[in-house]
Scaffold this motif. Sequence first.
Motif, PDB file in Angstrom:
ATOM      1  N   ASN A  67      77.951 -48.688 -23.608  1.00 19.15           N
ATOM      2  CA  ASN A  67      78.225 -49.360 -22.341  1.00 19.15           C
ATOM      3  C   ASN A  67      79.137 -48.594 -21.389  1.00 19.15           C
ATOM      4  O   ASN A  67      79.417 -49.072 -20.306  1.00 19.15           O
ATOM      5  CB  ASN A  67      78.809 -50.753 -22.608  1.00 19.15           C
ATOM      6  CG  ASN A  67      78.509 -51.712 -21.472  1.00 19.15           C
ATOM      7  OD1 ASN A  67      77.541 -51.523 -20.745  1.00 19.15           O
ATOM      8  ND2 ASN A  67      79.333 -52.730 -21.305  1.00 19.15           N
ATOM      9  N   ARG A  72      70.172 -48.969 -30.494  1.00 16.81           N
ATOM     10  CA  ARG A  72      69.921 -47.564 -30.863  1.00 16.81           C
ATOM     11  C   ARG A  72      68.866 -47.548 -31.951  1.00 16.81           C
ATOM     12  O   ARG A  72      69.012 -48.239 -32.962  1.00 16.81           O
ATOM     13  CB  ARG A  72      71.209 -46.887 -31.375  1.00 16.81           C
ATOM     14  CG  ARG A  72      72.275 -46.775 -30.310  1.00 16.81           C
ATOM     15  CD  ARG A  72      73.506 -46.017 -30.808  1.00 16.81           C
ATOM     16  NE  ARG A  72      74.617 -46.201 -29.870  1.00 16.81           N
ATOM     17  CZ  ARG A  72      75.841 -45.749 -30.040  1.00 16.81           C
ATOM     18  NH1 ARG A  72      76.133 -45.057 -31.136  1.00 16.81           N
ATOM     19  NH2 ARG A  72      76.784 -45.966 -29.148  1.00 16.81           N
ATOM     20  N   ARG A  91      82.895 -36.372 -31.793  1.00 18.13           N
ATOM     21  CA  ARG A  91      82.205 -37.513 -31.205  1.00 18.13           C
ATOM     22  C   ARG A  91      80.782 -37.138 -30.770  1.00 18.13           C
ATOM     23  O   ARG A  91      80.476 -35.999 -30.482  1.00 18.13           O
ATOM     24  CB  ARG A  91      82.984 -38.113 -30.027  1.00 18.13           C
ATOM     25  CG  ARG A  91      84.443 -38.368 -30.348  1.00 18.13           C
ATOM     26  CD  ARG A  91      84.694 -39.767 -30.836  1.00 18.13           C
ATOM     27  NE  ARG A  91      84.225 -40.779 -29.942  1.00 18.13           N
ATOM     28  CZ  ARG A  91      83.377 -41.760 -30.307  1.00 18.13           C
ATOM     29  NH1 ARG A  91      82.935 -41.846 -31.537  1.00 18.13           N
ATOM     30  NH2 ARG A  91      82.997 -42.658 -29.440  1.00 18.13           N
ATOM     31  N   VAL A 143      85.205 -48.025 -37.182  1.00 17.23           N
ATOM     32  CA  VAL A 143      85.134 -49.315 -36.483  1.00 17.23           C
ATOM     33  C   VAL A 143      85.314 -49.127 -34.983  1.00 17.23           C
ATOM     34  O   VAL A 143      84.926 -49.968 -34.202  1.00 17.23           O
ATOM     35  CB  VAL A 143      86.180 -50.339 -36.979  1.00 17.23           C
ATOM     36  CG1 VAL A 143      85.861 -50.792 -38.384  1.00 17.23           C
ATOM     37  CG2 VAL A 143      87.594 -49.800 -36.915  1.00 17.23           C
ATOM     38  N   CYS A 144      85.904 -47.983 -34.607  1.00 17.42           N
ATOM     39  CA  CYS A 144      86.220 -47.784 -33.191  1.00 17.42           C
ATOM     40  C   CYS A 144      86.073 -46.310 -32.840  1.00 17.42           C
ATOM     41  O   CYS A 144      86.448 -45.446 -33.621  1.00 17.42           O
ATOM     42  CB  CYS A 144      87.669 -48.223 -32.951  1.00 17.42           C
ATOM     43  SG  CYS A 144      88.281 -47.913 -31.297  1.00 17.42           S
ATOM     44  N   GLY A 145      85.503 -46.040 -31.679  1.00 16.67           N
ATOM     45  CA  GLY A 145      85.415 -44.661 -31.208  1.00 16.67           C
ATOM     46  C   GLY A 145      85.730 -44.635 -29.729  1.00 16.67           C
ATOM     47  O   GLY A 145      85.371 -45.562 -28.989  1.00 16.67           O
ATOM     48  N   GLY A 175      87.717 -42.151 -26.205  1.00 19.20           N
ATOM     49  CA  GLY A 175      88.279 -40.916 -25.698  1.00 19.20           C
ATOM     50  C   GLY A 175      88.289 -40.891 -24.182  1.00 19.20           C
ATOM     51  O   GLY A 175      87.942 -41.867 -23.510  1.00 19.20           O
ATOM     52  N   GLY A 219      88.650 -44.652 -22.622  1.00 20.48           N
ATOM     53  CA  GLY A 219      88.285 -45.963 -23.165  1.00 20.48           C
ATOM     54  C   GLY A 219      87.843 -45.886 -24.609  1.00 20.48           C
ATOM     55  O   GLY A 219      87.917 -44.826 -25.251  1.00 20.48           O
ATOM     56  N   PHE A 220      87.411 -47.036 -25.132  1.00 20.82           N
ATOM     57  CA  PHE A 220      86.905 -47.084 -26.509  1.00 20.82           C
ATOM     58  C   PHE A 220      85.901 -48.215 -26.650  1.00 20.82           C
ATOM     59  O   PHE A 220      85.813 -49.091 -25.787  1.00 20.82           O
ATOM     60  CB  PHE A 220      88.050 -47.310 -27.521  1.00 20.82           C
ATOM     61  CG  PHE A 220      88.711 -48.667 -27.417  1.00 20.82           C
ATOM     62  CD1 PHE A 220      88.119 -49.803 -27.972  1.00 20.82           C
ATOM     63  CD2 PHE A 220      89.924 -48.813 -26.762  1.00 20.82           C
ATOM     64  CE1 PHE A 220      88.722 -51.055 -27.867  1.00 20.82           C
ATOM     65  CE2 PHE A 220      90.533 -50.069 -26.649  1.00 20.82           C
ATOM     66  CZ  PHE A 220      89.921 -51.186 -27.202  1.00 20.82           C
ATOM     67  N   ALA A 221      85.136 -48.169 -27.736  1.00 23.68           N
ATOM     68  CA  ALA A 221      84.295 -49.312 -28.110  1.00 23.68           C
ATOM     69  C   ALA A 221      84.358 -49.488 -29.623  1.00 23.68           C
ATOM     70  O   ALA A 221      84.535 -48.514 -30.366  1.00 23.68           O
ATOM     71  CB  ALA A 221      82.858 -49.089 -27.657  1.00 23.68           C
TER      72      ALA A 221
END
Length: 410
Positions: free
Chosen positions: A82, A112, A261, A284-286, A288, A306-308
Amino acid sequence: MAIIKIQKGTKDILPSDMPVWYFMEDNARKIFSEYGAKEIRTPIFEATELFARGVGDTTDIVNKEMYTFEKSERSLTLRPENTAGVVRAFIENGMHRLSAPIKLWYKGPMFRYERPQAGRQRQFHQVGVEVFGIKQPTADAEVILMAVNYLNALGLNDLSVELNSLGCPKCREEFKTKLKDVIKPYLSQLCPDCQARFEKNPLRLLDCKVEECKAIYAKPEIQEVIQSDFICEECSEHFSGLKSYLDALKINYSINKLLVRGLDYYNRTVFEIKSNNLGSQNAVCGGGRYDSLVRNLGGEDTPAVGFAMGMERLASLIGNRDDEKTRAFVVSNNTVEGIKLAEELRRAGISAEFDLTNKKFVKQLEKASKVAKFAVILGEDELNSNQVTVKNLDTSEQKTIPREELLKAI
Ligand code: HAM
């Protein structure tokens, strides 16, 4: 007739799962708004071009994993992530004119086409944050702080934060050249994916999961390049700044030089938060920093970070949460008075149910004890004396009281 089954890699989120999902969603709203972030909801499908240009056309996501279809000669894609969509909305709605930082958060489904396995689905949900307009490492630190605090609010403390800096396009180019030089002699021994990445996206070689490739990248001369401090002075200052803020905030982290990443838009800071309790899909989170994405998608130069997080992965770590019981179950064989009393309670803000099939009194009480906290009994005696009997279904305590005292009693 044959039943139609759910699609591979997708899951129903059932009523019994909802307490965990409400818990994740309510906390997202609560925690992210503590930092001044506002929610944004963007469409599930966008122009394919947005992801090709945004996420990058050398990435696995764009090359192999997108759900793309045509409508009226337009190529459309179900969003695989997103950040690109939020950046498009940021540009299109002139949000760069707002005073920086502009902090946005979101939640929703992503798509995906990956090989499904534990922790990996084809439709999954993310909750994420994007912060626009700040180039200083304070923003990176605050974004990581938001992620960590959100995870703590969910009761997830046993997680590790991994951090790396990818430098800027300039210093990274030099690094890529050195990396290619040192890997080149082994090119024919690499897996087909790495051979393809060698020219197009050499940084991605570093997170190949194939054992033979990993063994090659572990060779001393290659490790020397990987572990070297290749980033330029400015990038290095930015990274040191971030680390000192994280230290001051007492956020534990480790540096992982192999963390690159899978999306092309990052520069400088990249990070992941991992759990030891998730098996191979343990991130659980990625997130940058992506300082060029707004410009690359046609907007004004705007730094961003940001992150998701994957919500299914969070849900599996949170485990079960009890469903909230209905507050009151009206037990009565007078259907008119019963249905009226249940509605009166709802209008007063108390969740209430009533047996719609007029079953025997005992059956109604049995049902009440399964789904509700209190049984509100309206028998003949109670109706004649304008009273109700309230039974606490946890303690079995029971008392008969005047009707007007009912709200207070439950
Ligand atoms: P990502 O690393 O591709 O980053 O995804 C973020 C998180 O989504 C992952 O750490 C994982 O928890 C979850 N996730 C990804 N793919 C799947 C899947 N197939 N099944 C289940 N969970 C999955 C991004 O998407 C970036 N947009 C993050 C970001 C925001 N960077 C800057 N801002």
